[in-house]
Structures are given as structure tokens and as C-alpha cells.
Design a protein around this motif. Structure first.
Motif, PDB file in Angstrom:
ATOM      1  N   SER A  59      -3.976   2.038   4.119  1.00  0.00           N
ATOM      2  CA  SER A  59      -3.465   3.383   3.788  1.00  0.00           C
ATOM      3  C   SER A  59      -3.368   4.264   5.038  1.00  0.00           C
ATOM      4  O   SER A  59      -2.483   5.122   5.139  1.00  0.00           O
ATOM      5  CB  SER A  59      -4.348   4.054   2.739  1.00  0.00           C
ATOM      6  N   LYS A  70       5.082   5.638 -14.528  1.00  0.00           N
ATOM      7  CA  LYS A  70       5.767   6.026 -13.277  1.00  0.00           C
ATOM      8  C   LYS A  70       7.290   6.017 -13.399  1.00  0.00           C
ATOM      9  O   LYS A  70       7.997   5.927 -12.408  1.00  0.00           O
ATOM     10  CB  LYS A  70       5.363   5.116 -12.104  1.00  0.00           C
ATOM     11  N   GLN A  82       3.517   1.651  -1.666  1.00  0.00           N
ATOM     12  CA  GLN A  82       3.870   1.933  -3.070  1.00  0.00           C
ATOM     13  C   GLN A  82       2.730   2.646  -3.789  1.00  0.00           C
ATOM     14  O   GLN A  82       2.962   3.476  -4.670  1.00  0.00           O
ATOM     15  CB  GLN A  82       4.196   0.623  -3.792  1.00  0.00           C
ATOM     16  N   TRP A  83       1.485   2.327  -3.387  1.00  0.00           N
ATOM     17  CA  TRP A  83       0.343   2.991  -4.025  1.00  0.00           C
ATOM     18  C   TRP A  83       0.175   4.421  -3.481  1.00  0.00           C
ATOM     19  O   TRP A  83      -0.011   5.368  -4.238  1.00  0.00           O
ATOM     20  CB  TRP A  83      -0.936   2.172  -3.802  1.00  0.00           C
ATOM     21  N   HIS A 102      -0.940   1.476 -11.740  1.00  0.00           N
ATOM     22  CA  HIS A 102      -2.188   0.928 -11.200  1.00  0.00           C
ATOM     23  C   HIS A 102      -2.285  -0.567 -11.509  1.00  0.00           C
ATOM     24  O   HIS A 102      -2.721  -1.365 -10.676  1.00  0.00           O
ATOM     25  CB  HIS A 102      -3.382   1.681 -11.807  1.00  0.00           C
ATOM     26  N   ASP A 106       2.667   6.628  -4.828  1.00  0.00           N
ATOM     27  CA  ASP A 106       2.610   6.674  -6.287  1.00  0.00           C
ATOM     28  C   ASP A 106       3.881   6.136  -6.942  1.00  0.00           C
ATOM     29  O   ASP A 106       4.425   6.736  -7.867  1.00  0.00           O
ATOM     30  CB  ASP A 106       2.386   8.143  -6.715  1.00  0.00           C
ATOM     31  N   ARG A 156     -11.407   6.309  -1.417  1.00  0.00           N
ATOM     32  CA  ARG A 156     -10.094   6.963  -1.496  1.00  0.00           C
ATOM     33  C   ARG A 156     -10.102   8.241  -0.661  1.00  0.00           C
ATOM     34  O   ARG A 156      -9.754   9.309  -1.153  1.00  0.00           O
ATOM     35  CB  ARG A 156      -9.780   7.289  -2.958  1.00  0.00           C
ATOM     36  N   TYR A 168      -0.161  -2.525  -9.124  1.00  0.00           N
ATOM     37  CA  TYR A 168      -0.791  -2.516  -7.797  1.00  0.00           C
ATOM     38  C   TYR A 168      -1.921  -3.543  -7.732  1.00  0.00           C
ATOM     39  O   TYR A 168      -2.003  -4.347  -6.804  1.00  0.00           O
ATOM     40  CB  TYR A 168      -1.310  -1.105  -7.484  1.00  0.00           C
ATOM     41  N   THR A 191      -8.341  -2.498  -1.551  1.00  0.00           N
ATOM     42  CA  THR A 191      -7.352  -2.394  -0.477  1.00  0.00           C
ATOM     43  C   THR A 191      -7.698  -3.413   0.609  1.00  0.00           C
ATOM     44  O   THR A 191      -8.534  -4.287   0.402  1.00  0.00           O
ATOM     45  CB  THR A 191      -7.306  -0.950   0.080  1.00  0.00           C
ATOM     46  N   THR A 204       0.833  -1.211   0.000  1.00  0.00           N
ATOM     47  CA  THR A 204       0.000   0.000   0.000  1.00  0.00           C
ATOM     48  C   THR A 204       0.866   1.259   0.000  1.00  0.00           C
ATOM     49  O   THR A 204       0.495   2.279  -0.582  1.00  0.00           O
ATOM     50  CB  THR A 204      -0.940  -0.002   1.221  1.00  0.00           C
TER      51      THR A 204
END
Length: 570
Positions: free
Chosen positions: A378, A522, A231-232, A239, A235, A281, A242, A364, A229
Motif C-alpha cells: 500500500s 462497489k 484496487q483495494w 473485500h 476501493d 491499516r 480482494y 497484504t 493492492t
């Protein structure tokens, strides 16, 4: 070289040894460290843990420990430089490197003896083949030729000249081939090393080790989820990557939950339940008020353009559309009426679709500790990052590292809650800084990139003297700028952001982030660009961070450094 069997070639090798763990300052590395510590405790492996914030720390830590230790485990550092060249270790030192930074240095890949890479090979690594970068044949051939000449020296001179002509031609041909090969090698290495990006989370790698060793626990699984998470949240991965990794973790979660169904303690007060969630989110919304969370989450704030009056009106309309009374949304989430909370996610998703926020929900995981504490992955990332980069008290980085590490244990929830409070302050500071940067037009288009400099004296500027906080601010600012600008060309540009690092030393922290787009891979090209620009202008820079796109720069050299970058990237 790449380790193919992580249990046999890594864990069984270090299991009876003393090990030095060198751990980078990021959340994925902390989680990987927690998993490895738990494994070491299972098997009573002796280890020493050393936090390293940058290359200088890594060099110092190695010098201090090289006499006592033969085995070094590097977590999220060391893969993207020629480590043996940098550390100059003795021949019996062995380095196990589990690092998400890409590209992996080619010398590390092809060193068979001292460098062991704990890196997934199904990641899109694209390492050039050995023959394209290394040549073994040059010395032998040249040695062969000179031998021929000396043998022929007793022959009559005419014959010798003819032979010499042949030898000279061969040598010229060989030199031409060598030059071509070197030019090709430079080109291949340039293409390979041009972009920086991230691979599979280190915590996931060590969880896999625990799994194949049949020692995996729910705690380890939760740490692996937080590592992914991270890494998400920051950013670092696409996607697609992930979602693929989430699916892998989901299989492990199902397996663990299924395994525990039969056990009596599944409802005890100290149990731990991990569940796959398709959640909102909205940052920290379960530990904050819904209103504050919507205001300070990057996704909703950029969508509504909350730095404008119009945006704030839109937010009120959005809340009215859901039929939520202001009294309810402004109080703590835990105190909201149960009737509202039960259908909250569906109500928010329905209204979000009307307002063009199609992907307000994200795959998630959540966790329940006992009956009372529920956290999303998160939430954990934000809280732990805030503790790791805490600037409120003048504590050193090692203390912050230990506090962040402690906050990941479920036995230390107080520490985690203090991290959440810090995270809220940080998110509010980011939101306010983004609003002031956009309203006062601080983001300038410099041609090939956008540039923003936070002046000394800006509110909360001290917060952004830390790399992860500044990176998060930069990503948020770029998204917000894209929403607010009418200039289509500017929407496709990357952003360079600078903030004061140390006023006494007169240094600024500079971060470069790639252009923002839905299909973005990325990959970041600023690392190489920063090196070249610093070299060509003799700017006083410090490339100490494990992410090459983050550097320190002397304040006086800022303008010439930027000019060089503009020339380089134009």
C-alpha cells in the motif's frame, strides 16, 4: 471475443511483431505495463509505449500510430465502449484489451476478428447471450416475402388478394415480434450496462501470462501484488474479491520463496524478499511517525472522529492505553526504540479491539530490498499515485507517468521516496479538507444523494483537480460523514463531489461514488445517470475519463445538471 489461452492467442501472436502499448493512468495499469515490458525485453519484442489519460488521448494515440502498427495492446482502457465504432480502424488492426472496467461492451465481446479480450471469464461478467442482442434473420425473411409477391403477380387478382392478406398478417406479426424483441433487448442491455464496477487486476492477468510462459520473476510478482493492492486502496473491488486474489498471490509468493531458499544470494545486499503480512491499516506508518499515520489514515481518523476535540482526546487515550510515550510516537518510525517496535502490531491490535476497531489489520504483502529498505504494497500504491498526479510542478502528464513508472523499479528508490513525501502531503491535505467540510457543513443532502462542492480558493484545491485524488477524498469524506451524522437516512446515500478543474476554462471535475456499507458490491450507477442528466439539460460536459462516473462540467451548468440528477434519481 474472449481469449482463452493468453500465451498462445496473445503472446505468441505479438512476439515477432511491433506492438503499440496504450496504457491508462492508474497504478494497476502501470504495474501491468511493467510486467509486459519485462516480458518483451526477454523476447526482444519491439514496442512503443503511449500513456493515455482519457478517450481523447486514446483516439489521438491510435491515429498517430495506426499506419506503423497492426497490433495494439490496451491496458485498463477500451473494454467498456464499442471500440471499433469509436476508433474506426482498418480491417487489419487488431486490439488486445486487458481492462478491469466492467461491464464489457457487448460488441467487443462478440467481435471475432479485431477485438481480443484478455479478461478473466470466471469474473462475474453476466454478458447477455448473442441471440438476445443481435438478430441476423430480419433481412432474409423480408427478402423472401417480396420475392413471393412478384412470382404470384400473374395469378388472378382474387387469389392474389387472399395471399396478400396472409403476407400482410405475417409481416405485421413479424414487426410485432421485432418490436417486442427490441424492447426486450433494450431492457437486457439497460440491466447489463446500468452499473459500473471492476474485475480482476490487469497486473495479475499479465503475471499469469509470465507464469504460464515460465518467465515470472520476483519483480513481476511484486508488481502484480501492487496492482491488486491498488484496487483495494482505491476501493474498486469488494473485500471478498480482494481476499480471494490475495490468496492466489500468496501461493505464488510461497512458490518463489521456496524456489530461492537453495540459492546462495538469498542474503546478498541486492536481494529481494516478498512476504505475506497481516499488517496494520495505517498508511505509510513505517516511513512516517506513528502519530501522523494514525491521524491521517482514513480508517483510524474516521473511527476516532479526529476532526472533533473529543476525537483528539480519544486518540491520546488510545496511545496511553498502549503504553506508548508521546515522544516515541511522534518521532520517525525508524527511530523508535526497538523494544517498542517489536511488539507494536500486537499492542495496537489489542488496544484497537477495545476501541471498536476490530479489523485494524489487513492481509497484504511486504517487500525487503536488501537489508535496509522495507515497503508495504500500500506504501508503493500511495507513493506512485502521488507521482502520477503530482500538481506541484507544472509538468505534463507524460513526465509524471514516466516518473511513476520509474518509481516501481527497485533500482530507483530515490524516486519512490520522493513519491512518499508527496503522498504524505496529499494525505494531510485530504484529512484537513475532510475536517473543514464536516465542521462547516459543506455536505448537503439533495434528496437522492449527498453533494459537496469544494470552492475555488479552498486550501490544496489544486490537488483535487485530479481524478484519483478527488475520488480518494470523496470516499474518505463519505466514511467520515457517516460517522458524524445522526441522520440515519443520510447514511445510506451516495455522494457526488465537485472540485474546480480548470479555472481559466471554467470547468469543474465531478465524481460520483456509491453508498458506503460493509456489504457494498462497489457497483456505481452514476456513469449512466451523468450521461442522461447531461443529455436532458444540454449541459456542456466532457465524458473523457475511462471511469464513467468521473466527468468534467462547465461551472455555469452545475445547478441545472444537479437539478436534472435529482429528478432522475428521485
Amino acid at each position: 471475443m474472449f481469449v482463452t489461452d493468453i500465451r498462445k492467442e496473445f503472446y505468441e501472436v505479438v512476439a515477432n511483431q511491433r506492438v503499440a502499448l496504450l496504457v491508462a493512468s492508474d497504478i494497476d495499469a502501470l504495474c501491468a505495463c511493467k510486467i509486459l515490458q519485462a516480458l518483451f525485453h526477454c523476447d526482444q519484442v519491439q514496442y512503443t509505449l503511449v500513456p493515455v489519460a482519457g478517450w481523447q488521448d486514446l483516439g489521438t494515440a491510435f491515429l498517430e500510430h495506426k499506419d506503423q502498427f497492426k497490433y495494439f495492446v490496451l491496458i485498463n482502457c477500451g473494454a467498456n465502449v464499442d471500440l471499433l465504432e469509436m476508433l474506426q480502424p482498418d480491417e487489419d488492426s487488431i486490439f488486445f484489451i486487458c481492462d478491469t472496467h466492467r461491464p464489457v461492451d457487448v460488441v467487443n465481446v462478440y467481435n471475432e476478428t479485431q477485438i481480443k479480450l484478455l479478461i478473466k471469464q470466471d469474473d462475474d461478467l453476466g454478458v447477455p447471450s448473442y441471440d438476445e442482442i443481435f438478430r441476423d434473420d430480419e433481412e432474409e425473411e423480408e427478402g423472401g416475402d417480396s420475392g413471393n409477391e412478384s412470382e404470384q403477380s400473374s395469378e388472378p387478382s382474387g387469389k392474389r388478394r387472399r395471399f396478400d392478406e396472409g403476407a400482410v398478417e405475417r409481416r405485421i406479426e413479424r414487426q410485432r415480434e421485432k418490436r417486442e424483441w427490441e424492447a426486450r433487448r433494450r431492457e437486457i442491455l439497460f440491466d447489463y450496462e446500468q452499473y459500473e464496477y471492476h474485475g480482476t487486476s490487469a497486473a495479475m492477468m499479465f503475471f499469469e501470462l509470465a507464469w504460464v510462459s515460465t518467465k515470472d520473476t520476483k519483480d513481476m510478482l511484486w508488481w502484480a501484488v501492487i496492482g491488486l493492492t491498488d484496487q483495494w486502496v482505491h476501493d474498486k473491488v469488494t473485500h471478498m474479491k480482494y481476499v480471494t486474489d490475495i490468496a492466489t498471490m500468496q501461493r505464488h509468493v510461497s512458490r518463489h520463496n521456496h524456489r530461492n531458499e537453495d540459492e546462495d544470494n538469498s542474503l546478498s545486499i541486492d536481494c529481494m524478499r516478498i512476504s505475506f503480512e497481516y499488517d496494520l491499516r495505517l498508511t505509510l506508518y513505517q516511513h512516517w511517525s506513528l502519530y501522523e499515520s494514525i491521524r491521517n489514515s482514513c480508517y483510524t481518523s474516521c473511527h476516532f472522529k479526529l476532526w472533533t476535540l473529543n476525537g483528539q482526546k480519544k486518540l491520546q487515550e488510545f496511545l496511553a492505553d498502549m503504553g506508548l510515550p508521546l515522544k516515541q510516537v511522534r518521532q520517525k518510525f525508524t527511530s523508535m526504540d526497538m523494544s517498542i517496535k517489536e511488539n507494536l502490531r500486537e499492542a495496537i491490535e489489542e488496544s484497537s479491539n477495545k476501541y471498536g476497531m476490530k479489523d485494524i489489520r489487513i492481509q497484504t504483502f511486504g517487500v525487503h530490498f536488501g537489508f535496509k529498505n522495507r515497503f508495504l504494497a500500500s506504501d508503493m500504491v500511495h507513493a506512485t499515485t502521488a507521482l502520477l498526479e503530482n500538481t506541484e510542478k507544472d509538468e505534463n502528464e507524460t513526465d509524471n507517468f514516466i516518473k511513476a513508472l520509474e518509481s516501481l523499479s527497485r533500482s530507483n528508490l530515490e524516486r519512490l521516496h520522493s513519491g512518499m513525501d508527496l503522498a504524505k502531503k496529499k494525505l494531510m491535505a485530504i484529512q484537513q479538507t475532510v475536517a473543514s467540510c464536516i465542521c462547516t457543513n459543506l455536505i448537503l443532502s439533495q434528496g437522492p444523494f449527498l453533494y459537496c462542492y469544494l470552492m475555488e480558493g479552498t486550501p490544496d484545491v489544486k490537488l483535487f483537480s485530479k481524478p484519483m485524488a478527488l475520488t480518494l477524498l470523496s470516499k474518505y469524506l463519505l466514511k467520515a460523514f457517516i460517522q458524524s451524522t445522526r441522520n440515519k437516512r443520510c447514511r445510506l446515500l451516495p455522494l457526488i463531489m465537485a472540485a474546480p478543474k480548470d479555472v481559466e476554462k471554467g470547468t469543474v471535475l465531478v465524481v460520483g461514488i456509491p453508498p458506503e456499507s460493509e456489504t457494498s458490491d462497489k457497483k456505481n450507477f452514476f456513469g449512466r445517470a451523468f450521461e442522461k442528466a447531461a443529455e436532458s439539460t444540454s449541459s456542456r460536459t466532457l465524458h473523457d475519463h475511462f471511469d464513467t462516473s468521473i466527468i468534467e462540467l462547465k461551472t455555469e451548468d452545475r445547478s441545472k445538471f444537479l437539478d436534472a440528477l435529482i429528478t432522475l434519481l428521485s
